[in-house]
Design a protein around this motif. Sequence first.
Motif, PDB file in Angstrom:
ATOM      1  N   UNK A 233     -73.977  52.557 -19.970  1.00 44.27           N
ATOM      2  CA  UNK A 233     -72.801  52.611 -20.981  1.00 44.27           C
ATOM      3  C   UNK A 233     -73.173  52.462 -22.403  1.00 44.27           C
ATOM      4  N   UNK A 234     -72.491  53.108 -23.405  1.00 44.66           N
ATOM      5  CA  UNK A 234     -72.555  52.983 -24.722  1.00 44.66           C
ATOM      6  C   UNK A 234     -71.483  53.060 -25.525  1.00 44.66           C
ATOM      7  N   UNK A 235     -71.099  52.170 -26.428  1.00 47.91           N
ATOM      8  CA  UNK A 235     -69.952  52.049 -27.040  1.00 47.91           C
ATOM      9  C   UNK A 235     -69.925  52.414 -28.727  1.00 47.91           C
ATOM     10  N   UNK A 236     -68.906  53.312 -29.047  1.00 49.75           N
ATOM     11  CA  UNK A 236     -68.618  53.434 -30.466  1.00 49.75           C
ATOM     12  C   UNK A 236     -67.791  52.523 -30.900  1.00 49.75           C
TER      13      UNK A 236
ATOM     14  N   UNK B 112     -70.361  41.557 -34.458  1.00 48.69           N
ATOM     15  CA  UNK B 112     -71.720  41.915 -33.916  1.00 48.69           C
ATOM     16  C   UNK B 112     -72.333  41.081 -32.804  1.00 48.69           C
ATOM     17  N   UNK B 113     -72.147  39.814 -32.750  1.00 44.24           N
ATOM     18  CA  UNK B 113     -72.673  38.757 -32.018  1.00 44.24           C
ATOM     19  C   UNK B 113     -71.950  39.307 -30.574  1.00 44.24           C
ATOM     20  N   UNK B 114     -70.498  39.268 -30.815  1.00 40.66           N
ATOM     21  CA  UNK B 114     -69.669  39.207 -29.493  1.00 40.66           C
ATOM     22  C   UNK B 114     -69.998  40.828 -28.923  1.00 40.66           C
ATOM     23  N   UNK B 115     -70.423  41.902 -29.427  1.00 42.66           N
ATOM     24  CA  UNK B 115     -70.618  43.188 -29.007  1.00 42.66           C
ATOM     25  C   UNK B 115     -71.962  43.059 -28.377  1.00 42.66           C
ATOM     26  N   UNK B 116     -73.086  42.409 -28.956  1.00 41.83           N
ATOM     27  CA  UNK B 116     -74.352  42.265 -28.510  1.00 41.83           C
ATOM     28  C   UNK B 116     -74.418  41.467 -27.114  1.00 41.83           C
ATOM     29  N   UNK B 117     -73.531  40.601 -26.789  1.00 43.14           N
ATOM     30  CA  UNK B 117     -73.290  39.813 -25.433  1.00 43.14           C
ATOM     31  C   UNK B 117     -73.122  40.930 -24.274  1.00 43.14           C
ATOM     32  N   UNK B 118     -72.560  42.265 -24.604  1.00 41.03           N
ATOM     33  CA  UNK B 118     -72.851  43.153 -23.480  1.00 41.03           C
ATOM     34  C   UNK B 118     -73.322  44.455 -23.728  1.00 41.03           C
TER      35      UNK B 118
ATOM     36  N   UNK C 172     -78.404  47.279 -29.020  1.00 39.59           N
ATOM     37  CA  UNK C 172     -78.186  47.677 -30.443  1.00 39.59           C
ATOM     38  C   UNK C 172     -78.434  49.110 -30.189  1.00 39.59           C
ATOM     39  N   UNK C 173     -79.265  49.619 -28.899  1.00 34.91           N
ATOM     40  CA  UNK C 173     -79.456  50.905 -28.765  1.00 34.91           C
ATOM     41  C   UNK C 173     -78.297  51.535 -28.066  1.00 34.91           C
ATOM     42  N   UNK C 174     -77.425  50.921 -27.505  1.00 41.36           N
ATOM     43  CA  UNK C 174     -76.440  51.154 -27.129  1.00 41.36           C
ATOM     44  C   UNK C 174     -75.070  51.040 -27.860  1.00 41.36           C
ATOM     45  N   UNK C 175     -75.450  50.703 -29.061  1.00 39.29           N
ATOM     46  CA  UNK C 175     -74.017  50.355 -30.032  1.00 39.29           C
ATOM     47  C   UNK C 175     -74.069  51.390 -31.109  1.00 39.29           C
ATOM     48  N   UNK C 176     -72.802  52.107 -31.399  1.00 43.27           N
ATOM     49  CA  UNK C 176     -72.772  53.148 -32.270  1.00 43.27           C
ATOM     50  C   UNK C 176     -71.642  52.650 -33.339  1.00 43.27           C
TER      51      UNK C 176
END
Length: 489
Positions: free
Chosen positions: A141-144, A160-166, A169-173
């Motif tokens: 799963x990747x997220x935009x 960014x810390x919250x997003x990084x828990x799940x 970085x290579x799946x975060x757009x």
Amino acid sequence: MPGTRQPVAKLLLFGATGDLAQRMLLPSLYGLHADGLLPEALTITGTARAEHDDADYQKFAEKALKQFLPEDRKDADKIKSFLHRLGYQPHDASDVEGYKTLAEKVGDVSGGLAIFLSTAPSLFEPVIKGLATAGLAGETVRIGLEKPLGYDLASSREINDTVATAFSEDRTFRIDHYLGKETVQNIMALRFGNSFFEPIWNAQGIDNIQITIAETVGLEDRASYYDGAGALRDMVANHMLQLLALVAMEAPAKFDGAAIRDEKAKVFRSMRPIAPDQVPANTVTGQYGAGAVKGEIVKGYIDELGQPSTTETFVAIKAHVDNWRWQGVPFYLRTGKRMTTRRSEIAIQFKPVPHSMFRNRGGLLQPNVLVIRLQPEEYIQILMMAKEPGLDREGIRLRELPLNLSLDAAFAGKPRRIAYERLLLDLIEGDQTLFVRRDEVEAQWEWIDAIRAGWTANDTKPKSYPSGSWGPSAAIALTERDGVTWQDD
């Protein structure tokens, strides 16, 4: 799958009934579908609070397409086949438990899932937690992430810390839709695909660089967000600094996400912080009053808002990039609402010739200017000096003439895609080149926060300017002190 360019099999749209979805996302996805660019088996699930089933949402989407698609893009059969891709699940994004039902609707994500998330910053924590709990944040799963991604460095780091828990970085757009514009990408082609620019694309050849994003609109339906953000956070902190980085960065080794974003990040780290005592001399803030735009009488910001406010609707900044290439070259940034015309452009003014052989014959020279217009038209223009025809009995007459490259005309046979078409396709395919990396975002906010701290320290209040103008007169003084004039033609 992380870090690969493998297309996903499913797309999940949060805010699927909102204005962005109706105006941009659904028409963009349809355009990709109509041109055969989406994976054949890709399914699209929309989610929002509104109560719809699949059939209701397909009718909703059809209405949006009929309203916002250009006439020449409407094809009844292709619209019908596109609607068959769509499903819908009602869901309150703040309800962590409800994500289980959403996951059941989405189904098996082993073939890859892309999530487009456009939500208030306050909802990031429950959304990310809910996605992770329901199995919608795994390695496939990747997220935009659509802005706003915070309002300062601290809140941006928290998101960014919250997003990084799940999501790694290579799946975060992180989305900045300006980077999807064709002309913005042409900045790189112009700079790094033509040999004659590079030798003078530096402090020895360039006098100053101006970046302008001017809007004629006022608050429209963004009052609640905009009054808490203002022009600096809304436009400078993302769009304008990204444009600055593309103009100022060194040549990447290759055209890929890592190389390009490495060079942009170096620019942001090289930007000179504006100390509190320097803020009054290097920034101007304004707030539009009543006036006339395109012949129509409009209200001032406070009357439009319906309450007192010190939020800036205009900002102009003199910035510097402290590195070898750009030492001493000012970058003038200017953006505002209710201005005289809608325009987004970059103007690069080159240094004058070292000696004018025409002066004793009355010939006046102007420095060459390269104009990159992003909207409403898309073109690249070079202003050059030429001699007027004549016998020159009373002296030589020189005129500034434009050499134009109209992208609209030059590529008239090619489809002109809106930014979200490219960005959604890149999200689906896993290409991060046109998305913003975490270190870029945080370096941008660090620079922006220093300006806001200076405004607070100096008790800076925005100066009023009439709607339909180019902003406060102090913005003119910002450049005139350096002998520079804004490129307003």
